[in-house]
Design an enzyme around this catalytic site. Structure first.
Site, PDB file in Angstrom:
ATOM      1  N   ARG A  15      18.610  -4.085  -4.452  1.00  0.00           N
ATOM      2  CA  ARG A  15      18.121  -3.145  -3.440  1.00  0.00           C
ATOM      3  C   ARG A  15      17.895  -1.733  -3.978  1.00  0.00           C
ATOM      4  NH1 ARG A  15      22.282  -3.704   1.151  1.00  0.00           N
ATOM      5  NH2 ARG A  15      23.505  -4.782  -0.432  1.00  0.00           N
ATOM      6  N   LYS A  22      22.257  -0.827 -11.615  1.00  0.00           N
ATOM      7  CA  LYS A  22      22.768  -0.024 -10.499  1.00  0.00           C
ATOM      8  C   LYS A  22      23.871   0.942 -10.899  1.00  0.00           C
ATOM      9  CE  LYS A  22      25.123  -2.001  -6.963  1.00  0.00           C
ATOM     10  NZ  LYS A  22      25.323  -2.584  -5.607  1.00  0.00           N
ATOM     11  N   GLN A  73      30.133 -11.714 -17.586  1.00  0.00           N
ATOM     12  CA  GLN A  73      29.828 -12.711 -16.551  1.00  0.00           C
ATOM     13  C   GLN A  73      28.340 -13.025 -16.679  1.00  0.00           C
ATOM     14  OE1 GLN A  73      29.635 -11.427 -12.466  1.00  0.00           O
ATOM     15  NE2 GLN A  73      30.324 -13.393 -11.681  1.00  0.00           N
ATOM     16  N   TYR A 365       6.898  36.361 -25.762  1.00  0.00           N
ATOM     17  CA  TYR A 365       7.365  35.110 -26.361  1.00  0.00           C
ATOM     18  C   TYR A 365       8.056  35.400 -27.689  1.00  0.00           C
ATOM     19  CZ  TYR A 365       7.577  30.741 -28.836  1.00  0.00           C
ATOM     20  OH  TYR A 365       8.039  29.670 -29.557  1.00  0.00           O
TER      21      TYR A 365
HETATM   22  C1  UD1 Z   1      31.889  -7.168  -1.361  1.00  0.00           C
HETATM   23  C2  UD1 Z   1      33.002  -7.903  -0.614  1.00  0.00           C
HETATM   24  C3  UD1 Z   1      33.045  -7.418   0.849  1.00  0.00           C
HETATM   25  C4  UD1 Z   1      33.236  -5.926   0.886  1.00  0.00           C
HETATM   26  C5  UD1 Z   1      32.154  -5.215   0.038  1.00  0.00           C
HETATM   27  C6  UD1 Z   1      32.466  -3.750  -0.078  1.00  0.00           C
HETATM   28  C7  UD1 Z   1      33.156 -10.112  -1.643  1.00  0.00           C
HETATM   29  C8  UD1 Z   1      32.821 -11.531  -1.510  1.00  0.00           C
HETATM   30  N1  UD1 Z   1      32.744  -9.322  -0.667  1.00  0.00           N
HETATM   31  O1  UD1 Z   1      30.672  -7.546  -0.751  1.00  0.00           O
HETATM   32  O2  UD1 Z   1      34.078  -8.051   1.548  1.00  0.00           O
HETATM   33  O3  UD1 Z   1      33.191  -5.461   2.215  1.00  0.00           O
HETATM   34  O4  UD1 Z   1      32.094  -5.751  -1.306  1.00  0.00           O
HETATM   35  O5  UD1 Z   1      31.433  -3.059  -0.726  1.00  0.00           O
HETATM   36  O6  UD1 Z   1      33.791  -9.738  -2.598  1.00  0.00           O
HETATM   37  N2  UD1 Z   1      29.742  -8.330  -8.740  1.00  0.00           N
HETATM   38  C9  UD1 Z   1      29.892  -8.922  -9.973  1.00  0.00           C
HETATM   39  N3  UD1 Z   1      29.577 -10.233 -10.114  1.00  0.00           N
HETATM   40  C10 UD1 Z   1      29.119 -10.992  -9.096  1.00  0.00           C
HETATM   41  C11 UD1 Z   1      28.973 -10.394  -7.829  1.00  0.00           C
HETATM   42  C12 UD1 Z   1      29.287  -9.057  -7.688  1.00  0.00           C
HETATM   43  O7  UD1 Z   1      30.298  -8.256 -10.933  1.00  0.00           O
HETATM   44  O8  UD1 Z   1      28.872 -12.190  -9.307  1.00  0.00           O
HETATM   45  C13 UD1 Z   1      30.092  -6.914  -8.588  1.00  0.00           C
HETATM   46  C14 UD1 Z   1      28.895  -6.068  -8.215  1.00  0.00           C
HETATM   47  O9  UD1 Z   1      28.269  -5.553  -9.368  1.00  0.00           O
HETATM   48  C15 UD1 Z   1      29.529  -4.972  -7.384  1.00  0.00           C
HETATM   49  C16 UD1 Z   1      30.746  -5.631  -6.757  1.00  0.00           C
HETATM   50  O10 UD1 Z   1      31.005  -6.777  -7.540  1.00  0.00           O
HETATM   51  O11 UD1 Z   1      29.976  -3.889  -8.160  1.00  0.00           O
HETATM   52  C17 UD1 Z   1      30.528  -6.015  -5.313  1.00  0.00           C
HETATM   53  O12 UD1 Z   1      29.463  -6.942  -5.247  1.00  0.00           O
HETATM   54  P1  UD1 Z   1      28.430  -6.962  -4.064  1.00  0.00           P
HETATM   55  O13 UD1 Z   1      27.467  -8.045  -4.277  1.00  0.00           O
HETATM   56  O14 UD1 Z   1      27.903  -5.604  -3.839  1.00  0.00           O
HETATM   57  O15 UD1 Z   1      29.419  -7.385  -2.881  1.00  0.00           O
HETATM   58  P2  UD1 Z   1      29.184  -7.230  -1.353  1.00  0.00           P
HETATM   59  O16 UD1 Z   1      28.299  -8.290  -0.874  1.00  0.00           O
HETATM   60  O17 UD1 Z   1      28.819  -5.838  -1.063  1.00  0.00           O
HETATM   61 CA    CA Z   2      28.322  -3.903  -2.491  1.00  0.00          CA
END
Ligand code: UD1
Ligand code: CA
Length: 456
Positions: A15, A22, A73, A365
């Site tokens: 996004r 990001k 990852q 200058y």
């Molecule tokens: C997550 C939480 C949610 C919380 C929210 C707060 C989970 C399942 N959900 O959701 O409950 O309210 O954050 O902002 O944890 N990331 C990885 N690897 C992945 C997926 C994500 O490193 O496979 C990292 C992302 O880079 C990010 C963070 O984890 O920094 C959160 O991931 P994001 O996809 O933004 O989670 P949300 O859906 O926002």
């Molecule tokens: Ca998030």
């Protein structure tokens, strides 16, 4: 007790609509991921692992001086999977791991300390950093039992209507007992709306085993995550206000904090006054009693006590005590301006030193020059430092007087106390105490206008 931290930073951040990962977008001059790392460190957690994936090389590069470890990852299968990728980092340790997100730059040192403290004192196996919001949006919801104990976290996309109405949300940041976290990760599955391994499911798993889970509530401002450029601007506003407040508490006068943009790294002395529209960046140091009038941009520069600057740009340079700069001056990298000097309107200085008490008041200058002290530059002086191929050096002694509209063709030397007549083009060394005139003598041709028939 052993404590360490993991920062999740492997996600893509679709996004943001950007070619930059990001986590590397900057808030007040520092990458989000580095804000998170530095805050964790300031709260005395030394051992930090960052889970990287999307843009891994770029994230590594941007964090390389921070003495952290990395876990990779390769496929982004969810936050739980991300922590699984850091298993090696955790293995063999007993104690607490705090987990943060790379896109949550607003977390503060105080909150990190309080979270750990709360977790340890409460003897919880997990403590969730939570917040309460009127409009909980897409955050995961904290579900409590009828006696108020934390039961589980349900993701927005998996919520039933009752769960959706819950206003207590998961920040995505936690403390865990390392051993219990590791054994719970093995029990995760991806039977959910997003087909992901959710870290949030660990809470329910621990609870089902009869373990105590804590929730530590903080203002939403601290845990706001950045998922889009709009949220990036929101984070910038919050961070900017914090930085400006800190300077004001230290004795800096900021007339309009909403219109003053100071990077996290800038140092400002007390009784300096800052008018609106100033942008202070990088390793800039502004000492005491300075006045920064409207609209300056000062980058990686040192401004000594009592300097005033107006509507000017100063980059990688130094300005000495009580000197005035501007309006509309441009001081380019590697310039050193002395004390009690004057760099006036429409003056450009590049890679030059200007001595104490020297006045370069207008439309001038000066490039690749060494200028002594007590000199006076007339309006419109140009140091001609470039012949189209190479740059040359000009040396101007102390107490020299450069008349208006002079060209000083480099390489050239003007010795102490010399005078340059207005309109001269100087190509040879001027001796000490000499007057140099280098222009054609004036000739008056009598009655020329009448003879040519130009008279009216
Ligand atoms: C997550 C939480 C949610 C919380 C929210 C707060 C989970 C399942 N959900 O959701 O409950 O309210 O954050 O902002 O944890 N990331 C990885 N690897 C992945 C997926 C994500 O490193 O496979 C990292 C992302 O880079 C990010 C963070 O984890 O920094 C959160 O991931 P994001 O996809 O933004 O989670 P949300 O859906 O926002
Ligand atoms: Ca998030």
């Amino acid at each position: 007790m052993y404590k360490c931290a993991i920062v999740l930073a492997a996600g893509e951040g679709k996004r943001m609509n950007s070619n930059t990962p990001k986590m590397l977008h900057k808030v007040c001059g520092k990458e989000m991921i580095n804000h998170v790392i530095d805050t964790i460190r300031s709260a005395d957690i030394e051992t930090i692992d960052v889970v990287i994936g999307r843009g891994a090389e770029k994230v590594k590069k941007a964090t390389e001086d921070r003495k952290i470890s990395y876990s990779l990852q390769e496929e982004q299968l969810g936050t739980g999977h991300a922590v699984m990728c850091a298993k090696e980092f955790l293995a063999g340790h007993k104690g607490t791991v705090a987990i943060f997100v790379g896109d949550g730059p607003l977390i503060t040192e105080t909150t990190v300390r309080e979270l750990l403290d709360y977790h340890e004192k409460g003897k919880f196996k997990a403590t969730i950093l939570t917040s309460t919001m009127n409009d909980p949006g897409k955050y995961g919801r904290i579900i409590r039992s009828h006696i108020g104990e934390v039961e589980k976290i349900v993701e927005f996309k998996d919520c039933n209507p009752y769960e959706l109405a819950v206003k207590e949300i998961n920040s995505g940041m936690y403390c865990f007992n390392i051993e219990e976290l590791l054994s719970s990760l093995d029990k995760l599955n991806n039977n959910n709306a997003q087909r992901e391994y959710y870290l949030t499911d660990v809470i329910g798993i621990l609870k089902n085993q009869g373990f105590k889970v804590g929730a530590f509530d903080v203002p939403i401002e601290e845990i706001t995550a950045v998922n889009s450029k709009v949220e990036l601007a929101d984070a910038e506003l919050i961070m900017k206000a914090r930085i400006n407040r800190k300077h004001m508490e230290n004795g800096v006068t900021i007339m309009d904090p909403n219109n003053t943009y100071i990077d996290w790294s800038v140092i400002i002395g007390k009784d300096t006054i800052i008018y609106p529209g100033n942008i202070l960046q990088g390793t800039t140091i502004i000492k005491e009693n300075c006045v920064l009038y409207q609209n300056n941009r000062i980058v990686d520069s040192i401004i000594q006590n009592g300097v005033s600057v107006q509507s000017s740009v100063i980059i990688e340079s130094q300005v000495g005590e009580e000197t005035t700069v501007g309006p509309y001056a441009y001081i380019r990298p590697e310039s050193i301006i002395g004390k009690h000097a004057r760099i006036g309107d429409f003056v450009e200085i590049k890679k030059s030193t200007i001595g104490d008490n020297t006045k370069v008041s207008h439309l001038t200058y000066i490039g690749d020059a060494e200028v002594g002290s007590g000199c006076n530059f007339g309006c419109g002086t140009v140091v001609v430092n470039y012949d189209g191929k190479s740059k040359f050096k000009t040396i101007i002694g102390n107490n020299t007087f450069i008349g208006c509209n002079a060209n000083l063709v480099s390489p050239v030397k003007i010795n102490d106390n010399a005078y340059i007549a207005a309109g001269s083009t100087i190509t040879n060394e001027v001796p000490k105490n000499a007057l140099a005139i280098a222009r054609a003598r004036q000739v008056n041709i009598e009655n020329w206008v009448v003879r040519k028939g130009h008279s009216k």
